[in-house]
Design an enzyme around this catalytic site. Structure first.
Site, PDB file in Angstrom:
ATOM      1  N   HIS A 243       0.817  -1.219   0.000  1.00 20.15           N
ATOM      2  CA  HIS A 243       0.000   0.000   0.000  1.00 20.15           C
ATOM      3  C   HIS A 243       0.857   1.280   0.000  1.00 20.15           C
ATOM      4  O   HIS A 243       0.813   2.071  -0.911  1.00 20.15           O
ATOM      5  CB  HIS A 243      -0.891   0.040   1.256  1.00 20.15           C
ATOM      6  CG  HIS A 243      -1.741  -1.160   1.483  1.00 20.15           C
ATOM      7  ND1 HIS A 243      -2.875  -1.447   0.754  1.00 20.15           N
ATOM      8  CD2 HIS A 243      -1.635  -2.151   2.405  1.00 20.15           C
ATOM      9  CE1 HIS A 243      -3.437  -2.549   1.216  1.00 20.15           C
ATOM     10  NE2 HIS A 243      -2.708  -3.011   2.208  1.00 20.15           N
TER      11      HIS A 243
HETATM   12  O1  RIB Z   1      -5.229  -0.084   4.776  1.00 18.19           O
HETATM   13  C1  RIB Z   1      -3.846  -0.087   4.543  1.00 18.19           C
HETATM   14  C2  RIB Z   1      -3.176   0.998   5.322  1.00 18.19           C
HETATM   15  O2  RIB Z   1      -3.381   0.767   6.718  1.00 18.19           O
HETATM   16  C3  RIB Z   1      -1.637   1.003   5.146  1.00 18.19           C
HETATM   17  O3  RIB Z   1      -1.159   2.312   5.309  1.00 18.19           O
HETATM   18  C4  RIB Z   1      -1.166   0.136   6.273  1.00 18.19           C
HETATM   19  O4  RIB Z   1       0.159   0.462   6.688  1.00 18.19           O
HETATM   20  C5  RIB Z   1      -2.136   0.531   7.366  1.00 18.19           C
HETATM   21  O5  RIB Z   1      -1.665   1.751   7.945  1.00 18.19           O
END
Ligand code: RIB
Ligand code: CA
Length: 313
Positions: A243
């Protein structure tokens, strides 16, 4: 070469945050002015420690790391140890950091830095709940007109939620903060699950990190080995979505991404859909566009960039 782009990374490490920080520190196009930790994946005591661990892994013990808000603006903290493990960086065994945590509060650092740097020269890169950013905007409304851009990981539309059926974790944890940020009028680029779920690791990609033969390469592989088990079990996917590195990759190679400039509002009233990013992807409202909301990524190019940069550390 033009002057490096000045950024501040706001983060809740988290294995994917850690990879994003490494990517930023490996890229001469970027100047990281500081790292601000926020409560999210794990409590603040761990996210501020993990941020320093990652800086030392990148050979940057000189970087300033600040602790910020230890809970959302108006709600109890929700964490994600089920995804990231108890430490937030589960996978490899990691030594405690030696570099110091900065004495000041992250929100003060954000405000002071944005006021001190020339207007429109600093980009904020939030990778976790938006509590620090929203608190800074509320305490110092003048900074909204000074921020060059906010490029954040959060939200979901076609991909729907990952922490509830309606909401993505970062927005879900602090929806009031997200509403403040999305309503601040700052140029916004959003990396939702719609795009990050297309930035999936697989065996070859993870082994390419391990094959670098460096400590950072080994760590990225071992973090991913741990981090991917949750998404593979839940989605039946071949690997884990990276992500947060999508945020940094966008700064380096915006051409790898495709999205639309649309209106995105945040649900804060409903218990059922709290934290939902209501994205007007099809333009069915007259609400003004406030975000470049990404929907697609060239995943091969993304992983080539990531591997090439991590190799430089
Ligand atoms: O949903 C994914 C996000 O939530 C990413 O930033 C992961 O690190 C958590 O913070
Ligand atoms: Ca994160």
């Amino acid at each position: 070469m033009t002057r490096p782009r000045k950024i501040i990374i706001d983060t809740d490490p988290g294995q994917d945050d850690a990879v994003a920080i490494l990517l930023a520190l490996a890229s001469p196009e970027l100047e990281v002015l500081g790292i601000t930790a926020v409560a999210g994946n794990v409590p603040l005591t761990l996210t501020q420690k993990n941020a320093r661990i990652v800086c030392e892994l990148a050979g940057r013990p000189d970087l300033r790391v600040f602790a910020g808000c230890d809970r959302p603006i108006a709600r109890p903290l929700v964490t994600a140890e089920h995804v990231h493990g108890k430490t937030g960086l589960d996978g490899p065994v990691m030594a405690d950091p030696v570099m110091p945590l900065q004495p000041g509060h992250a929100v003060d650092f954000l405000i002071e830095t944005l006021r001190a740097e020339a207007a429109h020269t600093v980009t904020l890169c939030p990778l976790g709940p938006l509590t620090n950013i929203a608190t800074a905007l509320t305490r110092a409304p003048d900074i909204a007109g000074r921020i060059q851009q906010i490029v954040l990981m959060g939200g979901a539309y076609f991909e729907v939620g990952n922490i509830t059926p309606a909401a993505e974790f970062n927005i879900y944890v602090d929806p009031e903060a997200a509403a403040t940020v999305f309503g601040a009028g700052v140029p916004l680029v959003v990396m939702p699950l719609d795009v990050t779920h297309k930035a999936l690791t697989n065996r070859a990609r993870v082994e390419a990190f391990r094959a670098l033969g460096t400590e950072p390469g080994r760590m990225v592989a071992e973090w991913t080995d741990f981090f991917e088990r949750f998404d593979m079990a839940k989605y039946g996917s071949e690997g884990a979505p990276l992500h947060d590195p999508c945020v940094i990759a966008y700064l380096l190679r915006p051409d790898l991404f495709r999205g639309r400039h649309i209106n995105v509002e945040i649900e804060t009233q409903s218990d059922l859909t709290r934290g939902m990013t209501v994205a007007d992807w099809w333009g069915v409202t007259t609400r003004p566009a406030n975000a470049l909301f990404m929907g697609d990524i060239e995943a091969g190019g993304f992983f080539d960039l990531l591997t090439e940069r991590i190799a430089r550390l």
